[in-house]
Write an enzyme that holds these catalytic residues in place. Structure first.
Site, PDB file in Angstrom:
ATOM      1  N   SER A  95       0.813  -1.215   0.000  1.00 56.91           N
ATOM      2  CA  SER A  95       0.000   0.000   0.000  1.00 56.91           C
ATOM      3  C   SER A  95       0.847   1.265   0.000  1.00 56.91           C
ATOM      4  O   SER A  95       2.007   1.286   0.425  1.00 56.91           O
ATOM      5  CB  SER A  95      -0.932   0.009   1.206  1.00 56.91           C
ATOM      6  OG  SER A  95      -1.835  -1.065   1.160  1.00 56.91           O
ATOM      7  N   MET A  96       0.234   2.333  -0.470  1.00 53.69           N
ATOM      8  CA  MET A  96       0.851   3.649  -0.482  1.00 53.69           C
ATOM      9  C   MET A  96       1.262   4.041   0.934  1.00 53.69           C
ATOM     10  O   MET A  96       0.450   3.978   1.865  1.00 53.69           O
ATOM     11  CB  MET A  96      -0.159   4.647  -1.041  1.00 53.69           C
ATOM     12  CG  MET A  96       0.323   6.044  -1.216  1.00 53.69           C
ATOM     13  SD  MET A  96      -1.020   7.039  -1.941  1.00 53.69           S
ATOM     14  CE  MET A  96      -0.187   8.625  -2.102  1.00 53.69           C
TER      15      MET A  96
END
Length: 391
Positions: A95-96
């Protein structure tokens, strides 16, 4: 690629997250200490201008490593690992960092807390939790056996191999190892109408659940729910926008258009005009969330034809459909509605309610989930349900 080579990159990433106001001071040490690149496979994909760009450690080691410390998501699996699938849908990612930091901050952990994670993925989130709380305090559940196996290897490479990674369904009521957790965090998205009751049963009374949610219509947000003292309900507000992969059990396979319209368009549809351009809804993730929360069984598809974009609206009961033609520069747009429900009228009503209420942001919305299976969305106060349409 030793730790010495990435220490500066880890520090720079932490600085960027702190500068953006998303990195809680208690999590900075973990972000500086855990090498993010250890949780990436030899090949991953990074989105650049909405295009998935392949990063290959052998072909371009510098580009591969640089991507690991950018504030972007990294796609680590396509099509549930089906290599013959042709890369239709990405099904696991790293994930970011901005989103990871925000959600960990929402979790509000304290020393000694036990945390259950739903959706291990590559294992980076579990590694951060383990660094902060101790590996023995973290249990991560992953439905994909291959992903779980890879995550265990990644965690071991980072010196955090004592984190327990369990292959199983995170929505299952079985507690599994570790018993009830003080905190539960999900890294996969559930429908607003499908937040698993099991998560309440896996969390101690008074505990906190942080989970991304979405609507079938579109739009998504992170819910931060606190369990009541009796453990029978959990309630709280949304903390911001979120876009995560859907839980595998909740992926929706839409019927073909022919199931709604067996003959030629427009069939028996009634024609009308509207002054609301559906593109105004499509351009706003927040608007889609507000409309989708009011219409949990409605979804749409966009079909461009030259300058015109035809929006198709469908209900999951396969009783009704609608089209709206969006043409640039026009003030009115042609509507065709068929079936017992007037889906555009319902969509317009929901949009108007959101607009006239001041276009409330995610933080004004809240969610309550009970162990009996009820899930209610509210605006500003749990007694003010968000239900601007009725059918």
């Amino acid at each position: 690629m030793s730790g010495d080579l990435t220490a500066g990159a880890r520090l720079a990433l932490a600085d960027r997250l702190a500068g953006a106001g998303v990195l809680d001071a208690g999590w900075r040490e973990a972000f500086e200490a855990v090498p993010r690149h250890l949780f990436l496979p030899p090949v991953y994909w990074e989105f650049v201008d909405d295009v998935a760009v392949r990063r290959d450690r052998v072909a371009d080691p510098e580009g591969w490593l640089a991507g690991a410390y950018r504030d972007t998501a990294a796609i680590t699996q396509w099509d549930d690992g089906d290599e013959a699938g042709g890369q239709q849908d990405f099904t696991s990612s790293l994930s970011m960092p901005t989103m990871v930091a925000r959600m960990l901050g929402d979790l509000d952990v304290e020393n000694g807390h036990r945390v259950r994670e739903i959706g291990t993925g590559p294992g980076f989130n579990a590694a951060l939790l383990a660094h902060r709380l101790g590996a023995e305090k973290v249990v991560s559940i992953e439905i994909d056996e291959a992903l779980a196996r890879a995550a265990r290897g990644n965690l071991a490479a980072a010196g955090l191999g004592r984190v327990e990674v369990v292959v199983g369904d995170g929505a299952d009521t079985a507690l599994g190892p570790g018993g009830r957790a003080d905190r539960l965090i999900a890294t996969c998205s559930s429908l607003l109408t499908g937040v698993p009751v099991a998560w309440l049963e896996q969390t101690v009374p008074g505990g906190v659940i942080v989970a991304p949610t979405a609507t079938l219509f579109g739009g998504g947000a992170t819910a931060r729910l606190q369990l009541a003292d009796d453990g029978r309900s959990a309630s709280g507000r949304f903390t911001g926008a979120a876009d995560f992969m859907r839980m595998r059990q909740q992926r929706y396979q839409a019927p073909p258009v022919d199931a709604y319209l067996p003959g030629d368009w427009p069939g028996d549809a009634e024609a009308s005009l509207t002054d609301l351009d559906p593109e105004d809804i499509g351009d706003s993730w927040l608007a889609q969330f507000a409309v989708g929360a009011a219409l949990p069984d409605v979804y749409y598809r966009r079909a461009p034809y030259g300058d015109t974009v035809t929006w198709w609206f469908f209900d999951t009961a396969v009783t009704s459909w609608t089209t709206v033609d969006s043409v640039p520069g026009q003030g009115e747009f042609e509507v065709r509605q068929s079936g017992p429900r007037q889906l555009w009228d319902e969509t317009h009503t929901a949009w108007n309610a959101w607009d006239k209420t001041g276009r409330p942001d995610y933080e004004r919305f809240g969610l309550t989930v009970t162990t009996t299976g009820t899930r209610t969305l509210w605006l500003d106060d749990p007694d003010h349900l968000w239900a601007p349409t009725a059918h």
